[in-house]
Design a protein around this motif. Structure first.
Motif, PDB file in Angstrom:
ATOM      1  N   LEU A   1       0.837  -1.204   0.000  1.00 47.81           N
ATOM      2  CA  LEU A   1       0.000   0.000   0.000  1.00 47.81           C
ATOM      3  C   LEU A   1       0.869   1.251   0.000  1.00 47.81           C
ATOM      4  O   LEU A   1       0.613   2.202  -0.760  1.00 47.81           O
ATOM      5  CB  LEU A   1      -0.919  -0.007   1.221  1.00 47.81           C
ATOM      6  N   ALA A   2       1.893   1.285   0.846  1.00 47.81           N
ATOM      7  CA  ALA A   2       2.770   2.453   0.899  1.00 47.81           C
ATOM      8  C   ALA A   2       3.477   2.668  -0.434  1.00 47.81           C
ATOM      9  O   ALA A   2       3.687   3.816  -0.858  1.00 47.81           O
ATOM     10  CB  ALA A   2       3.788   2.293   2.032  1.00 47.81           C
TER      11      ALA A   2
ATOM     12  N   LEU B   1       2.254   1.894  -3.394  1.00 46.87           N
ATOM     13  CA  LEU B   1       1.266   2.376  -4.358  1.00 46.87           C
ATOM     14  C   LEU B   1       0.933   3.847  -4.163  1.00 46.87           C
ATOM     15  O   LEU B   1       0.451   4.500  -5.097  1.00 46.87           O
ATOM     16  CB  LEU B   1       0.002   1.534  -4.265  1.00 46.87           C
ATOM     17  N   LEU B   2       1.171   4.375  -2.967  1.00 47.76           N
ATOM     18  CA  LEU B   2       0.896   5.791  -2.723  1.00 47.76           C
ATOM     19  C   LEU B   2       2.023   6.695  -3.213  1.00 47.76           C
ATOM     20  O   LEU B   2       1.873   7.916  -3.216  1.00 47.76           O
ATOM     21  CB  LEU B   2       0.652   6.036  -1.233  1.00 47.76           C
ATOM     22  N   ARG B   3       3.122   6.103  -3.643  1.00 51.86           N
ATOM     23  CA  ARG B   3       4.211   6.921  -4.184  1.00 51.86           C
ATOM     24  C   ARG B   3       3.824   7.446  -5.572  1.00 51.86           C
ATOM     25  O   ARG B   3       3.071   6.798  -6.301  1.00 51.86           O
ATOM     26  CB  ARG B   3       5.498   6.102  -4.252  1.00 51.86           C
TER      27      ARG B   3
ATOM     28  N   ALA C   1       0.630   3.885  -8.763  1.00 51.56           N
ATOM     29  CA  ALA C   1      -0.696   3.303  -8.997  1.00 51.56           C
ATOM     30  C   ALA C   1      -0.963   3.124 -10.485  1.00 51.56           C
ATOM     31  O   ALA C   1      -1.630   2.154 -10.887  1.00 51.56           O
ATOM     32  CB  ALA C   1      -1.774   4.183  -8.359  1.00 51.56           C
TER      33      ALA C   1
ATOM     34  N   TRP D   1      -0.656   6.658  10.744  1.00 49.62           N
ATOM     35  CA  TRP D   1      -0.296   6.624   9.323  1.00 49.62           C
ATOM     36  C   TRP D   1      -1.551   6.631   8.458  1.00 49.62           C
ATOM     37  O   TRP D   1      -1.623   7.348   7.448  1.00 49.62           O
ATOM     38  CB  TRP D   1       0.541   5.383   9.032  1.00 49.62           C
TER      39      TRP D   1
ATOM     40  N   HIS E   1      -2.763   9.554   5.719  1.00 51.29           N
ATOM     41  CA  HIS E   1      -2.830   9.229   4.297  1.00 51.29           C
ATOM     42  C   HIS E   1      -4.257   8.901   3.840  1.00 51.29           C
ATOM     43  O   HIS E   1      -4.443   8.317   2.770  1.00 51.29           O
ATOM     44  CB  HIS E   1      -1.907   8.046   3.986  1.00 51.29           C
TER      45      HIS E   1
ATOM     46  N   GLU F   1      -5.232  10.117   0.314  1.00 48.10           N
ATOM     47  CA  GLU F   1      -4.511   9.401  -0.737  1.00 48.10           C
ATOM     48  C   GLU F   1      -5.050   7.984  -0.897  1.00 48.10           C
ATOM     49  O   GLU F   1      -5.169   7.471  -2.024  1.00 48.10           O
ATOM     50  CB  GLU F   1      -3.024   9.339  -0.399  1.00 48.10           C
ATOM     51  N   ILE F   2      -5.387   7.338   0.218  1.00 49.37           N
ATOM     52  CA  ILE F   2      -5.926   5.977   0.159  1.00 49.37           C
ATOM     53  C   ILE F   2      -7.296   5.982  -0.512  1.00 49.37           C
ATOM     54  O   ILE F   2      -7.608   5.100  -1.330  1.00 49.37           O
ATOM     55  CB  ILE F   2      -5.994   5.370   1.569  1.00 49.37           C
TER      56      ILE F   2
ATOM     57  N   LEU G   1      -6.770   6.252  -4.139  1.00 47.46           N
ATOM     58  CA  LEU G   1      -6.241   4.999  -4.686  1.00 47.46           C
ATOM     59  C   LEU G   1      -7.349   3.975  -4.888  1.00 47.46           C
ATOM     60  O   LEU G   1      -7.460   3.357  -5.959  1.00 47.46           O
ATOM     61  CB  LEU G   1      -5.175   4.433  -3.746  1.00 47.46           C
ATOM     62  N   THR G   2      -8.177   3.763  -3.869  1.00 51.83           N
ATOM     63  CA  THR G   2      -9.220   2.750  -3.971  1.00 51.83           C
ATOM     64  C   THR G   2     -10.307   3.147  -4.971  1.00 51.83           C
ATOM     65  O   THR G   2     -11.021   2.286  -5.502  1.00 51.83           O
ATOM     66  CB  THR G   2      -9.856   2.466  -2.602  1.00 51.83           C
TER      67      THR G   2
END
Length: 261
Positions: A93-94, A96-98, A102, A160, A164, A167-168, A171-172
């Motif tokens: 997950l971390a 993919l947030l860079r 993604a 954390w 985030h 951002e999460i 992403l989802t």
């Protein structure tokens, strides 16, 4: 026939497996009959799917291993599907947030991942002699340091996740993400389950709710993602044994992430 169809859907995609804490140690015990994601890797190879285990010192800090996963994704132009077990799911997950990661991914499957932390990690951190023993053992075996265990505690994980959250959510919304939790339930099962029953009962007594012996169900279900709860202990989705079908779990998860056109 169904596997052949799935293989077609996954053509041109790499599947990257990310081990949980001490996963490389457990996987190394395969010659004595202790499977850890080995059946899943062999099944993917049999389908002709490009699959590999990302080499991680699994006791290293989450952020450090996230960088290694990102590097593995960038090392090949083909898009990836990330499959992370336990701590490996946090690191995936971390990664993919860079920035830009993604877009290089077709989906993310998190198996029994403590997104909100594990009360068991909290318990270990409160016992300094145990923490020091873990830290020195990890360093001597080149698996990382005690900082990796600290990254699994509920205060660290919850901070954390809050930091985030936006951002999460993005992403989802943009990427297929599937999170699978397990509930050990009452006494029973084979020796794999027996190892986790005392911890599962302790977490229930602490108010953590249904859990798999290491991770509460509520901790393993990522907000905004597809979610599923299955029976079993903390290794139920990645090890073979009575009542466990790790290949079937991964097959169904990949079908959800790579549906028919």
């Amino acid at each position: 026939m169904q596997d052949a169809v799935l293989a077609e859907r996954l053509a041109g995609t790499r599947v990257l497996l990310c081990y949980g804490l001490l996963g490389e140690v457990i996987a190394g015990l395969a010659p004595v009959g202790l499977d850890y994601m080995g059946a899943q890797l062999a099944w993917l190879a049999g389908l002709g799917v490009a699959a590999q285990v990302v080499k991680l010192p699994t006791a290293a800090p989450v952020g450090v291993n996230a960088g290694r996963i990102a590097a593995a994704m960038l090392a090949d132009p083909r898009p990836s599907i990330l499959v992370g077990h336990s701590k490996g799911g946090l690191e995936a997950l971390a990664a993919l947030l860079r920035p830009g990661m993604a877009e290089r991914c077709r989906g993310f499957i998190a198996l029994q991942t403590p997104f909100l932390g594990s009360p068991v990690a909290d318990l270990v951190l409160r016992r300094r002699p145990v923490l020091l023993a873990v830290h020195h053992a990890a360093r001597l075996s080149r698996l990382g340091t005690g900082r990796g265990l600290r990254d699994l505690t509920t205060p660290v994980r919850q901070d954390w996740m809050r930091a985030h959250a936006a951002e999460i959510a993005a992403l989802t919304a943009a990427l297929p993400v599937l999170t699978l939790a397990t509930d050990l339930g009452p006494e029973g099962g084979d020796w794999h389950d027996g190892i986790y029953h005392p911890l599962a009962r302790w977490m229930l007594a602490q108010g953590a709710g249904p859990n798999d012996g290491l991770v509460p169900v509520a901790s393993a279900l990522l907000p905004g993602a597809q979610q599923k709860v299955l029976p079993g202990c903390h290794r139920a989705l990645v090890t073979r044994g009575p009542g466990r079908d790790p290949v079937g779990v991964l097959r169904e998860a990949l079908r959800q992430l790579a549906p028919a056109p």
